[in-house]
Write a protein that holds these residues in place. Structure first.
Motif, PDB file in Angstrom:
ATOM      1  N   VAL B  93       0.829  -1.206   0.000  1.00 34.62           N
ATOM      2  CA  VAL B  93       0.000   0.000   0.000  1.00 34.62           C
ATOM      3  C   VAL B  93       0.865   1.258   0.000  1.00 34.62           C
ATOM      4  N   GLU B  94       1.973   1.236   0.772  1.00 31.00           N
ATOM      5  CA  GLU B  94       2.829   2.424   0.813  1.00 31.00           C
ATOM      6  C   GLU B  94       3.468   2.674  -0.549  1.00 31.00           C
ATOM      7  N   GLN B  95       3.853   1.590  -1.184  1.00 33.44           N
ATOM      8  CA  GLN B  95       4.492   1.757  -2.495  1.00 33.44           C
ATOM      9  C   GLN B  95       3.496   2.291  -3.517  1.00 33.44           C
ATOM     10  N   VAL B  96       2.239   1.890  -3.357  1.00 34.43           N
ATOM     11  CA  VAL B  96       1.229   2.353  -4.316  1.00 34.43           C
ATOM     12  C   VAL B  96       1.108   3.871  -4.271  1.00 34.43           C
ATOM     13  N   THR B  97       1.216   4.468  -3.074  1.00 29.59           N
ATOM     14  CA  THR B  97       1.057   5.918  -2.982  1.00 29.59           C
ATOM     15  C   THR B  97       2.197   6.671  -3.642  1.00 29.59           C
ATOM     16  N   SER B  98       3.272   5.989  -3.996  1.00 30.00           N
ATOM     17  CA  SER B  98       4.396   6.715  -4.597  1.00 30.00           C
ATOM     18  C   SER B  98       4.291   6.776  -6.125  1.00 30.00           C
ATOM     19  N   TYR B  99       3.242   6.220  -6.706  1.00 25.48           N
ATOM     20  CA  TYR B  99       3.049   6.330  -8.156  1.00 25.48           C
ATOM     21  C   TYR B  99       1.771   7.106  -8.447  1.00 25.48           C
ATOM     22  N   ALA B 100       1.805   7.887  -9.507  1.00 26.15           N
ATOM     23  CA  ALA B 100       0.598   8.634  -9.883  1.00 26.15           C
ATOM     24  C   ALA B 100      -0.415   7.679 -10.496  1.00 26.15           C
ATOM     25  N   ASN B 101      -1.657   8.150 -10.541  1.00 24.45           N
ATOM     26  CA  ASN B 101      -2.750   7.332 -11.055  1.00 24.45           C
ATOM     27  C   ASN B 101      -2.665   7.289 -12.584  1.00 24.45           C
ATOM     28  N   PRO B 102      -2.507   6.118 -13.190  1.00 25.01           N
ATOM     29  CA  PRO B 102      -2.334   6.089 -14.649  1.00 25.01           C
ATOM     30  C   PRO B 102      -3.628   6.286 -15.440  1.00 25.01           C
ATOM     31  N   LEU B 103      -4.774   6.077 -14.796  1.00 27.91           N
ATOM     32  CA  LEU B 103      -6.020   6.036 -15.558  1.00 27.91           C
ATOM     33  C   LEU B 103      -6.356   7.356 -16.267  1.00 27.91           C
ATOM     34  N   PRO B 104      -6.280   8.528 -15.588  1.00 26.16           N
ATOM     35  CA  PRO B 104      -6.616   9.761 -16.305  1.00 26.16           C
ATOM     36  C   PRO B 104      -5.748   9.997 -17.537  1.00 26.16           C
ATOM     37  N   HIS B 105      -4.491   9.578 -17.460  1.00 24.32           N
ATOM     38  CA  HIS B 105      -3.601   9.786 -18.605  1.00 24.32           C
ATOM     39  C   HIS B 105      -4.054   8.958 -19.800  1.00 24.32           C
ATOM     40  N   VAL B 106      -4.465   7.730 -19.502  1.00 20.29           N
ATOM     41  CA  VAL B 106      -4.940   6.862 -20.574  1.00 20.29           C
ATOM     42  C   VAL B 106      -6.202   7.449 -21.202  1.00 20.29           C
ATOM     43  N   LEU B 107      -7.104   7.911 -20.322  1.00 23.23           N
ATOM     44  CA  LEU B 107      -8.352   8.475 -20.840  1.00 23.23           C
ATOM     45  C   LEU B 107      -8.059   9.668 -21.734  1.00 23.23           C
ATOM     46  N   MET B 108      -7.083  10.478 -21.326  1.00 27.20           N
ATOM     47  CA  MET B 108      -6.829  11.690 -22.101  1.00 27.20           C
ATOM     48  C   MET B 108      -6.145  11.407 -23.417  1.00 27.20           C
ATOM     49  N   LEU B 109      -5.382  10.315 -23.463  1.00 23.66           N
ATOM     50  CA  LEU B 109      -4.827   9.928 -24.756  1.00 23.66           C
ATOM     51  C   LEU B 109      -5.968   9.696 -25.742  1.00 23.66           C
TER      52      LEU B 109
ATOM     53  N   ALA C  58       0.116  -0.451 -20.174  1.00 24.82           N
ATOM     54  CA  ALA C  58      -0.664  -1.640 -19.821  1.00 24.82           C
ATOM     55  C   ALA C  58      -2.148  -1.314 -19.742  1.00 24.82           C
ATOM     56  N   VAL C  59      -2.471  -0.171 -19.106  1.00 24.84           N
ATOM     57  CA  VAL C  59      -3.883   0.189 -18.989  1.00 24.84           C
ATOM     58  C   VAL C  59      -4.455   0.481 -20.372  1.00 24.84           C
ATOM     59  N   LEU C  60      -3.655   1.166 -21.176  1.00 27.55           N
ATOM     60  CA  LEU C  60      -4.128   1.579 -22.502  1.00 27.55           C
ATOM     61  C   LEU C  60      -4.392   0.372 -23.390  1.00 27.55           C
ATOM     62  N   ALA C  61      -3.413  -0.527 -23.475  1.00 26.26           N
ATOM     63  CA  ALA C  61      -3.505  -1.572 -24.487  1.00 26.26           C
ATOM     64  C   ALA C  61      -4.112  -2.850 -23.955  1.00 26.26           C
ATOM     65  N   ASP C  62      -4.161  -3.003 -22.635  1.00 27.06           N
ATOM     66  CA  ASP C  62      -4.672  -4.279 -22.151  1.00 27.06           C
ATOM     67  C   ASP C  62      -5.907  -4.123 -21.275  1.00 27.06           C
ATOM     68  N   TYR C  63      -5.773  -3.438 -20.129  1.00 31.04           N
ATOM     69  CA  TYR C  63      -6.945  -3.325 -19.244  1.00 31.04           C
ATOM     70  C   TYR C  63      -8.094  -2.637 -19.985  1.00 31.04           C
ATOM     71  N   ARG C  64      -7.800  -1.525 -20.634  1.00 33.51           N
ATOM     72  CA  ARG C  64      -8.839  -0.826 -21.393  1.00 33.51           C
ATOM     73  C   ARG C  64      -8.547  -0.936 -22.890  1.00 33.51           C
ATOM     74  N   GLY C  65      -8.163  -2.112 -23.320  1.00 34.19           N
ATOM     75  CA  GLY C  65      -7.786  -2.304 -24.721  1.00 34.19           C
ATOM     76  C   GLY C  65      -8.930  -2.067 -25.687  1.00 34.19           C
ATOM     77  N   PHE C  66     -10.143  -2.309 -25.206  1.00 36.38           N
ATOM     78  CA  PHE C  66     -11.289  -2.142 -26.104  1.00 36.38           C
ATOM     79  C   PHE C  66     -11.492  -0.664 -26.447  1.00 36.38           C
ATOM     80  N   ASP C  67     -11.312   0.192 -25.441  1.00 44.50           N
ATOM     81  CA  ASP C  67     -11.339   1.638 -25.682  1.00 44.50           C
ATOM     82  C   ASP C  67     -10.344   2.023 -26.768  1.00 44.50           C
ATOM     83  N   THR C  68      -9.145   1.487 -26.642  1.00 43.20           N
ATOM     84  CA  THR C  68      -8.076   1.880 -27.552  1.00 43.20           C
ATOM     85  C   THR C  68      -8.357   1.388 -28.958  1.00 43.20           C
ATOM     86  N   MET C  69      -8.990   0.208 -29.056  1.00 40.70           N
ATOM     87  CA  MET C  69      -9.339  -0.266 -30.394  1.00 40.70           C
ATOM     88  C   MET C  69     -10.323   0.700 -31.043  1.00 40.70           C
TER      89      MET C  69
END
Lengths: 521, 217, 249
Positions: B93-109, C58-69
């Protein structure tokens, strides 16, 4: 194959699109067969999914892309497709309309957008992919991507036609982008408060967290999402993009888009209200639910009046769509069991009857080269089958008994009475009256020998005052006529078997506890 | 009261500056999309609008004291640590707090790509409108469209009823007091010559905008 | 018109400011978005699930791969739609371009481009293939690759770039990219999993389930790269020449 049937609903048109763009470069003739076959495949997969949904104990089929199953991963890690009864019914309507229009499109595409089959069919099939995906998805962000897939293909399909169509599309692009972006912003607000994008996950989080219902972020998220969807569905004050875009679009395009896009967006609204935000939040915690019913009344009345002012069939139909959107939005927001049943049933029936009308209008345009009212005199003796199909759709819009439009309107009016929303009921009845005027005016033109200024030119008893050549039997080509007649048959069939559909909708609505639900259930 | 206001302003502008900036950008974009007359300016507004939403999402992903969401060498699934323990392990859990949340970045791509697609399509529409009407100004286009719609609204001779349509046309022409033949040809000729005239100076402007778009890519 | 349009803008602005006072603290690690089980799972288990060090990939191409397609499909749609809108089949004869002065391509510019283009292309391969361990991936690599062709078109003329990458080939490559992406998904479906369940590819690849996901993601990214490269150039070629595909800027 069976357990992946949901994925195949989207994959058939997707692969069809890619193949028709590849093979279409070599030979444009293969595009149409590919289009029809993949629409047929998708429809088959849809039927299969419907059977699975009805057979499953909780009337729900969940499909998780990428194998991120719910038992070993938290909900929302992967993308989830949830086919409940509502979703699969609307999907089937989308696929059915897609199939019909795919068959119908052969000749209009050759005639109106020559040499562009290689672009038309890929975009057409991807439009079906997008719309079917919108119905099935259980992920709020995935919904945004699918909305954009449907929107971009829509822009391309409309603008493919004349330069006038391109000018009309530009407005659509601007307003459509505002709508989709507001939706995206609303999803962002939901995400910042709930930390998930999965629809069921969001709903569970709202239910489990204290004080979230009153938080300004949630309220604004709800308003933004609703506003975005209302723009996309052409709700009255925000409808400016629709009439021009659909009126100037190529025939096959308007036949596909007009019955589907607005209805699918109403489905999205119902999905947001029932599944994502939950009934309590949507109807009782927001200002929205007291404002919107009055907007609906204004919308219905003014759209009906504007339809009355049109002198051309296609244009008149576009304003009818705007009025119908008002019906369905009203049915949702009067917050009543019967209103919701009527609203959902009206999505189904309205898609079918709008399809009928647009297919008919396309045939008229092909034969008469005009859809203006004064060019239609004596058309019934020339193309009786087409006009029969057209008027089955027209009677359904008015709401005459054996057609499906009657039953959906019946539920809407019942809902208005039970919820004591008299203003909504009056608006419904007023617009019904207007539609009677609209269609009987058309009947007068088409069946009788009355000209623009109301003089009777014929001698009666079938004598229309036209020469033999002008009234000679000359029907449209079969590939266009058969879809029209089958759409008309479906309108009648849904009307006759309305109880079966209502039963399915009632099973879907059962867990939501809307007021006015009959106690016997 | 005054104190409260200061605290509120402080909170709004210093601690949540990103949220304020995104709202301002979004409003600029929205206003440009609704109010601007030139289509290219509308599209610039559209880009600002979408970028504002991207800024908002990226702001969600900010996490204090966190690094970018790529594993540091000690957590790398192919790093030495992983080989020593016989395979990658889940982070604590402590290690998790040291990384930013990847999900918003993916959504914005995704949102960026959608934005590019929409912009490309809208520019193509602008070019088609310019080819057809010789303008990308909204009011000029509206005037031209109205003229075109009005000329197409005139009753044409239609197959079902030649005999009856003729008197109709002439009665209409009489009412408006002009010769119907002259009316149909005159505006068309005017339009084509007008389009040719306006084309030359505006061409430069669109070429410039093309250049800009090419550069931005 | 100008003043009435301010009304919706002010209303939306009021709503948004009203909501932003309620947001969680700036950068708060305990905010719902940062502490939700979903994002914790992405950070904690990406290495275990997929062996990819870059969580975004990983999130882009696998967890949410359908979005990316679908996102790739959106790019493809844009290319298709622009071609459909701008191409005019009925008027084949060349349009006279009186206002354009033909200038010889500049020596310095062309020679610089000659040197730079191969570097850009190799870098684009690097960005694409290295997306698993560093920022990058299919979209970024594809845009770089497309930019190299656009650079050729800018420094010489459009015809020269089009002889390298004709517009028909663009559309074939774009379609193949989607076919590759969806094909990997269908292959994993045929091997008994769900659509895009790359782990099932272990049955045909000589690696573990996690490494199968790793390799399939690379394949998917290559598909994305194909589509993006082709469509970026197709968009430029069509927009810069108004669909005539000659002359250009």
């Amino acid at each position: 194959m069976m357990e992946n049937s949901i994925a195949w609903i989207l994959l058939f048109p997707l692969f069809g699109a890619v193949l028709s763009s590849l093979l279409g470069m070599a030979n444009r003739k293969v595009c149409w067969p590919i289009g029809v076959l993949s629409a047929l495949g998708a429809f088959g997969a849809g039927i299969m999914t419907l059977i699975r949904v009805i057979d499953s104990p909780d009337h729900m089929v969940v499909y998780l892309f990428g194998g991120w199953t719910l038992d070993s991963f938290p909900r929302g890690v992967g993308i989830e497709f949830r086919a409940d009864l509502l979703a699969i019914l609307i999907t089937l309507i989308v696929l059915g309309v897609g199939l019909c229009v795919a068959i119908y499109s052969k000749l209009p595409v050759e005639q109106e957008t020559p040499e562009k089959e290689g672009f038309f069919y890929p975009l057409f099939l991807l439009q079906i992919t997008g719309l079917a995906g919108i119905c099935l998805t259980g992920d709020a962000f995935n919904l945004y991507v699918l909305i954009e897939v449907a929107a971009l293909t829509g822009y391309g399909l409309i603008a493919m036609g004349s330069k006038r169509a391109a000018a009309a599309t530009f407005n659509y692009v601007i307003l459509g982008t505002i709508g989709a972006s507001l939706y995206l912003l609303g999803v962002g607000y939901l995400y910042i408060k709930t930390g998930t994008l999965n629809m069921v996950g969001i709903n569970e989080f709202i239910g489990a967290t204290e004080g979230l219902k009153e938080s300004p972020t949630m309220q604004v998220a709800f308003v933004l999402i609703c506003l975005g969807i209302l723009i996309k569905m052409a709700f009255f004050p925000l409808h400016a993009w629709l009439p021009n875009a659909y009126c100037h679009a190529p025939t096959a395009t308007s036949c596909l888009l007009a019955p589907l896009v607005t209805k699918v967006m109403i489905y999205v609204m119902i999905r947001m209200v029932l599944t994502v935000f939950g009934v309590d939040f949507s109807f009782e915690s927001t200002l929205w639910s007291s404002v919107l019913p009055w907007l609906v009344v204004i919308a219905i009345v003014s759209a009906a009046v504007m339809a009355l002012a049109q002198r051309e069939i296609k244009r008149m139909l576009t304003y009818l769509i705007v009025a119908e959107v008002g019906y369905m939005v009203g049915g949702v927001w009067i917050y009543n069991y019967y209103g919701m049943v009527g609203s959902i049933f009206h999505i189904i029936s309205d898609a079918c009857m709008t399809l009928c009308l647009f297919l008919g209008a396309g045939l008229i345009l092909r034969k008469c080269k005009t859809t203006r009212f004064d060019g239609l005199r004596g058309l019934f003796s020339k193309m009786p089958l087409t006009m029969t199909g057209f008027f089955v759709g027209g009677f359904s819009i008015i709401g005459l008994p054996p057609t499906c439009g009657f039953f959906s309107k019946w539920y809407l009016i019942t809902g208005a009475m039970v919820a004591e929303r008299w203003e909504y009921m009056v608006a419904l009845l007023f617009s019904t009256m207007v539609m009677v005027v609209l269609f009987f005016r058309l009947i007068e033109r088409i069946h009788l020998a009355v000209n623009e200024s109301g003089e009777n030119l014929g001698k009666g008893h079938g004598d229309l005052g036209l020469t033999k050549e002008q009234t000679r039997f000359s029907e449209g080509p079969l590939t266009m006529l058969v879809p029209l007649l089958s759409a008309a048959a479906v309108v009648l069939a849904i009307g006759i078997y309305n109880q079966e559909f209502v039963d399915l909708i009632e099973i879907f609505l059962d867990p939501f506890d809307l007021p006015g639900e009959p106690l016997s259930k | 009261m005054f104190e409260d206001g200061l605290i509120f302003l402080n909170e709004l502008f210093l601690e949540r500056l990103n949220y304020v900036i995104y709202v301002v950008l979004l409003l600029i974009g929205l206003h440009a999309m609704i109010a601007k007359n030139n289509f290219i300016k509308k599209l610039i507004g559209m880009s600002i609008f979408q970028t504002a939403i991207i800024l908002f999402y990226v702001s969600i992903g900010v996490k204090e004291g966190a690094t970018i969401p790529i594993y540091l060498p000690e957590h790398d699934p192919h790093g030495e640590q992983a080989y020593a323990t016989g395979g990658p392990e889940a982070l604590t859990v402590e290690q998790v707090t040291s990384y930013a949340n990847p999900l918003p970045h993916v959504l914005m791509l995704t949102a960026i790509v959608v934005g590019v697609a929409t912009l490309g399509l809208a520019l193509a529409l602008c070019q088609k409108i310019y080819q057809g009407y010789g303008t990308v100004e909204e009011d000029e286009l509206m005037a031209k469209l109205e003229k075109e719609d009005a000329s197409s609204r005139k009753p044409k001779t239609h197959p079902a009823g030649k005999s009856s349509s003729k008197p109709e046309v002439s009665s209409r022409a009489k009412r408006s007091g002009t010769n119907s033949v002259g009316k149909t040809t005159a505006p068309q000729a005017k339009k084509s010559s007008g389009a040719r005239k306006t084309k030359a100076p505006v061409k430069k402007a669109t070429r410039k905008s093309d250049q800009k778009k090419g550069d931005s890519k | 018109m100008k003043n009435t349009s301010l009304i919706p803008v002010v209303l939306v602005g009021f709503l948004l400011f009203y909501a932003s006072t309620d947001f969680p603290e700036w950068g708060d690690p305990q905010s719902p978005a940062s502490s939700s089980p979903v994002s914790s799972h992405f950070i904690a288990k990406t290495g275990v699930d997929t062996e990819v060090p870059n969580m975004v990939t990983a999130v882009l191409a696998d967890y949410r791969g359908f979005d990316t397609m679908l996102e790739t499909v959106v790019v493809f749609i844009a290319g298709m739609a622009v071609l459909a809108i701008l191409r005019n089949f009925s008027r084949k004869k060349p349009v006279k371009r009186g206002h354009e002065v033909s200038v010889e391509p500049d020596l310095i510019v062309t020679n610089t481009v000659r040197l730079v283009v191969p570097v850009i292309q190799i870098f684009s391969f690097y960005v694409l293939a290295h997306g698993h361990v560093s920022p990058g991936g299919g979209f970024q690599g594809g845009v770089l690759m497309g930019a190299s062709f656009i650079l050729i078109a800018l420094s010489w003329d459009l015809e020269r770039a089009l002889t390298r990458f004709p517009i028909n080939r663009c559309m074939v490559v774009a379609a193949l990219g989607i076919l590759l992406y969806a094909g990997i998904g269908v292959l994993s479906m045929a091997l008994g999993g769900e659509f895009l369940d790359y782990a099932e590819l272990e049955k045909v690849l000589p690696v573990s389930r996690e490494m199968a996901r790793y390799h399939a993601m690379l394949g998917v990214e290559i598909g994305v790269g194909f589509t993006v490269t082709a469509i970026m150039f197709a968009l430029y070629a069509n927009l810069s020449s108004r669909g005539r595909l000659e002359g250009g800027l």
